[in-house]
Motif scaffolding. Structure first.
Motif, PDB file in Angstrom:
ATOM      1  N   SER A  13       4.169  -0.709  -7.156  1.00  0.00           N
ATOM      2  CA  SER A  13       4.195  -1.945  -7.948  1.00  0.00           C
ATOM      3  C   SER A  13       4.330  -1.612  -9.434  1.00  0.00           C
ATOM      4  O   SER A  13       5.027  -2.310 -10.179  1.00  0.00           O
ATOM      5  CB  SER A  13       2.937  -2.784  -7.696  1.00  0.00           C
ATOM      6  OG  SER A  13       1.799  -2.225  -8.321  1.00  0.00           O
ATOM      7  N   LEU A  16       7.250  -2.830 -11.985  1.00  0.00           N
ATOM      8  CA  LEU A  16       6.918  -3.528 -13.231  1.00  0.00           C
ATOM      9  C   LEU A  16       7.503  -2.786 -14.432  1.00  0.00           C
ATOM     10  O   LEU A  16       8.035  -3.412 -15.360  1.00  0.00           O
ATOM     11  CB  LEU A  16       5.399  -3.651 -13.363  1.00  0.00           C
ATOM     12  CG  LEU A  16       4.884  -4.561 -14.471  1.00  0.00           C
ATOM     13  CD1 LEU A  16       5.358  -5.990 -14.264  1.00  0.00           C
ATOM     14  CD2 LEU A  16       3.354  -4.514 -14.524  1.00  0.00           C
ATOM     15  N   ALA A  24      11.647  -6.271  -9.939  1.00  0.00           N
ATOM     16  CA  ALA A  24      10.821  -7.465  -9.705  1.00  0.00           C
ATOM     17  C   ALA A  24      10.489  -7.624  -8.219  1.00  0.00           C
ATOM     18  O   ALA A  24       9.352  -7.951  -7.855  1.00  0.00           O
ATOM     19  CB  ALA A  24      11.526  -8.708 -10.233  1.00  0.00           C
ATOM     20  N   PHE A  33       7.901  -5.034  -7.403  1.00  0.00           N
ATOM     21  CA  PHE A  33       6.580  -5.341  -7.962  1.00  0.00           C
ATOM     22  C   PHE A  33       5.804  -6.299  -7.061  1.00  0.00           C
ATOM     23  O   PHE A  33       4.705  -5.972  -6.589  1.00  0.00           O
ATOM     24  CB  PHE A  33       6.719  -5.919  -9.368  1.00  0.00           C
ATOM     25  CG  PHE A  33       5.414  -6.425  -9.923  1.00  0.00           C
ATOM     26  CD1 PHE A  33       4.368  -5.555 -10.184  1.00  0.00           C
ATOM     27  CD2 PHE A  33       5.228  -7.779 -10.161  1.00  0.00           C
ATOM     28  CE1 PHE A  33       3.152  -6.018 -10.678  1.00  0.00           C
ATOM     29  CE2 PHE A  33       4.026  -8.252 -10.658  1.00  0.00           C
ATOM     30  CZ  PHE A  33       2.989  -7.377 -10.917  1.00  0.00           C
ATOM     31  N   THR A  34       6.345  -7.493  -6.813  1.00  0.00           N
ATOM     32  CA  THR A  34       5.572  -8.461  -6.026  1.00  0.00           C
ATOM     33  C   THR A  34       5.437  -8.018  -4.566  1.00  0.00           C
ATOM     34  O   THR A  34       4.396  -8.213  -3.957  1.00  0.00           O
ATOM     35  CB  THR A  34       6.189  -9.871  -6.081  1.00  0.00           C
ATOM     36  OG1 THR A  34       7.595  -9.775  -5.887  1.00  0.00           O
ATOM     37  CG2 THR A  34       5.896 -10.549  -7.388  1.00  0.00           C
ATOM     38  N   VAL A  41       2.644  -5.499  -4.491  1.00  0.00           N
ATOM     39  CA  VAL A  41       1.332  -6.135  -4.688  1.00  0.00           C
ATOM     40  C   VAL A  41       0.859  -6.768  -3.377  1.00  0.00           C
ATOM     41  O   VAL A  41      -0.302  -6.617  -2.985  1.00  0.00           O
ATOM     42  CB  VAL A  41       1.393  -7.184  -5.823  1.00  0.00           C
ATOM     43  CG1 VAL A  41       0.136  -8.046  -5.842  1.00  0.00           C
ATOM     44  CG2 VAL A  41       1.573  -6.497  -7.172  1.00  0.00           C
ATOM     45  N   ILE A  42       1.774  -7.452  -2.677  1.00  0.00           N
ATOM     46  CA  ILE A  42       1.409  -8.068  -1.389  1.00  0.00           C
ATOM     47  C   ILE A  42       1.098  -6.988  -0.353  1.00  0.00           C
ATOM     48  O   ILE A  42       0.140  -7.108   0.424  1.00  0.00           O
ATOM     49  CB  ILE A  42       2.529  -8.999  -0.887  1.00  0.00           C
ATOM     50  CG1 ILE A  42       2.723 -10.171  -1.856  1.00  0.00           C
ATOM     51  CG2 ILE A  42       2.224  -9.529   0.513  1.00  0.00           C
ATOM     52  CD1 ILE A  42       1.497 -11.026  -2.087  1.00  0.00           C
ATOM     53  N   LEU A 100      11.035 -12.108  -8.074  1.00  0.00           N
ATOM     54  CA  LEU A 100       9.592 -12.053  -7.816  1.00  0.00           C
ATOM     55  C   LEU A 100       9.256 -12.829  -6.553  1.00  0.00           C
ATOM     56  O   LEU A 100       8.437 -12.396  -5.734  1.00  0.00           O
ATOM     57  CB  LEU A 100       8.810 -12.614  -9.014  1.00  0.00           C
ATOM     58  CG  LEU A 100       8.821 -11.763 -10.289  1.00  0.00           C
ATOM     59  CD1 LEU A 100       8.233 -12.554 -11.457  1.00  0.00           C
ATOM     60  CD2 LEU A 100       8.073 -10.456 -10.094  1.00  0.00           C
ATOM     61  N   PHE A 101       9.903 -13.990  -6.370  1.00  0.00           N
ATOM     62  CA  PHE A 101       9.676 -14.791  -5.161  1.00  0.00           C
ATOM     63  C   PHE A 101      10.163 -14.050  -3.915  1.00  0.00           C
ATOM     64  O   PHE A 101       9.476 -14.027  -2.894  1.00  0.00           O
ATOM     65  CB  PHE A 101      10.377 -16.153  -5.262  1.00  0.00           C
ATOM     66  CG  PHE A 101      10.372 -16.908  -3.965  1.00  0.00           C
ATOM     67  CD1 PHE A 101       9.231 -17.564  -3.545  1.00  0.00           C
ATOM     68  CD2 PHE A 101      11.492 -16.919  -3.141  1.00  0.00           C
ATOM     69  CE1 PHE A 101       9.205 -18.241  -2.324  1.00  0.00           C
ATOM     70  CE2 PHE A 101      11.484 -17.584  -1.929  1.00  0.00           C
ATOM     71  CZ  PHE A 101      10.332 -18.254  -1.522  1.00  0.00           C
ATOM     72  N   GLY A 130      10.450 -10.835  -3.396  1.00  0.00           N
ATOM     73  CA  GLY A 130       9.524  -9.746  -3.087  1.00  0.00           C
ATOM     74  C   GLY A 130       8.268 -10.255  -2.412  1.00  0.00           C
ATOM     75  O   GLY A 130       7.806  -9.685  -1.409  1.00  0.00           O
ATOM     76  N   TYR A 131       7.718 -11.352  -2.943  1.00  0.00           N
ATOM     77  CA  TYR A 131       6.504 -11.945  -2.362  1.00  0.00           C
ATOM     78  C   TYR A 131       6.770 -12.443  -0.946  1.00  0.00           C
ATOM     79  O   TYR A 131       6.051 -12.101   0.001  1.00  0.00           O
ATOM     80  CB  TYR A 131       6.026 -13.107  -3.254  1.00  0.00           C
ATOM     81  CG  TYR A 131       5.097 -14.063  -2.561  1.00  0.00           C
ATOM     82  CD1 TYR A 131       3.751 -13.765  -2.405  1.00  0.00           C
ATOM     83  CD2 TYR A 131       5.573 -15.259  -2.038  1.00  0.00           C
ATOM     84  CE1 TYR A 131       2.897 -14.640  -1.739  1.00  0.00           C
ATOM     85  CE2 TYR A 131       4.731 -16.133  -1.380  1.00  0.00           C
ATOM     86  CZ  TYR A 131       3.395 -15.822  -1.233  1.00  0.00           C
ATOM     87  OH  TYR A 131       2.569 -16.697  -0.569  1.00  0.00           O
ATOM     88  N   HIS A 132       7.814 -13.246  -0.782  1.00  0.00           N
ATOM     89  CA  HIS A 132       8.060 -13.910   0.501  1.00  0.00           C
ATOM     90  C   HIS A 132       8.526 -12.930   1.567  1.00  0.00           C
ATOM     91  O   HIS A 132       8.206 -13.078   2.744  1.00  0.00           O
ATOM     92  CB  HIS A 132       9.093 -15.024   0.293  1.00  0.00           C
ATOM     93  CG  HIS A 132       9.111 -16.023   1.390  1.00  0.00           C
ATOM     94  ND1 HIS A 132      10.222 -16.260   2.150  1.00  0.00           N
ATOM     95  CD2 HIS A 132       8.140 -16.840   1.870  1.00  0.00           C
ATOM     96  CE1 HIS A 132       9.943 -17.187   3.056  1.00  0.00           C
ATOM     97  NE2 HIS A 132       8.685 -17.557   2.909  1.00  0.00           N
TER      98      HIS A 132
END
Length: 198
Positions: free
Chosen positions: A12, A16, A71, A74-75, A78-79, A133-134, A136-138
């Protein structure tokens, strides 16, 4: 036993760092090619000052890709860290229409690339960063906890490609070589792990 989440945490930070370096490269390019060019200083500013317009366009694509991959890394990392550390549910969770949302975010990012190339403005870069970012998160939220070792390996690969893209932007051969090594070896390891785990 806490090593996997530590590795995810490190990834992460790489992601970043790629985002921050990409943004710094953007602002430096604007300073060098703008009316206040005489005030721009530093090694990167000197590198940009001696580039032809075509080379500046290529540089813009490189920094855009570095921020995009960074990006996502990164996310996603983190998840992954949260799932491995038990701070986020290890169950695979996706928003309704998950694949369509990911595809839409990727399509918006692609449109932002053309917008950014046409204007060189900050907003398309920022909008793409939000989309990445979305993604990576999703992307990682939709993967179950049992598959996290493969995810960490994949994120390792992403962090390498982010570093390589930023290496091109900065004209740093060491970053390019190390990033390419990490990216390709991480991709190969991910493939081997996927085959081994069915």
């Amino acid at each position: 036993t806490s090593m996997p989440q530590l590795v995810a945490g490190f990834h992460s930070l790489v992601g970043l760092a790629a985002v921050f370096v990409g943004y710094n490269a953007h602002f430096t390019m604007k300073a060098v090619t703008g009316p206040d060019a005489a005030e721009a200083h530093g090694a990167f500013a000197e590198l940009v000052a001696h580039k032809a317009p075509v080379e500046l366009s290529i540089l813009s694509v490189e920094l855009f890709l570095g921020v995009f991959i960074g990006a996502i890394t990164f996310t996603g990392s983190v998840i992954a860290y949260g799932k491995l550390a038990g701070k986020v549910s290890s169950a695979a969770k996706k928003l309704p229409g998950g694949h369509i949302l990911n595809a839409a975010a990727a399509a918006i990012s692609l449109l932002c690339l053309f917008w950014y190339m046409g204007t060189g403005g900050f907003f398309p870069l920022f909008l793409m960063t939000l989309c990445a970012l979305f993604i990576g998160y999703h992307l990682i939220m939709g993967i179950g906890g049992a598959d996290m070792p493969v995810v960490v390996s994949m994120l390792n690969s992403y962090s390498g490609w982010a570093a390589a893209a930023i290496g091109f932007s900065l004209g740093n051969d060491l970053l390019i070589v190390v990033g390419a090594l990490v990216g390709s070896s991480g991709a190969i390891l991910s493939y081997i792990m996927c085959k081994a785990m069915n």
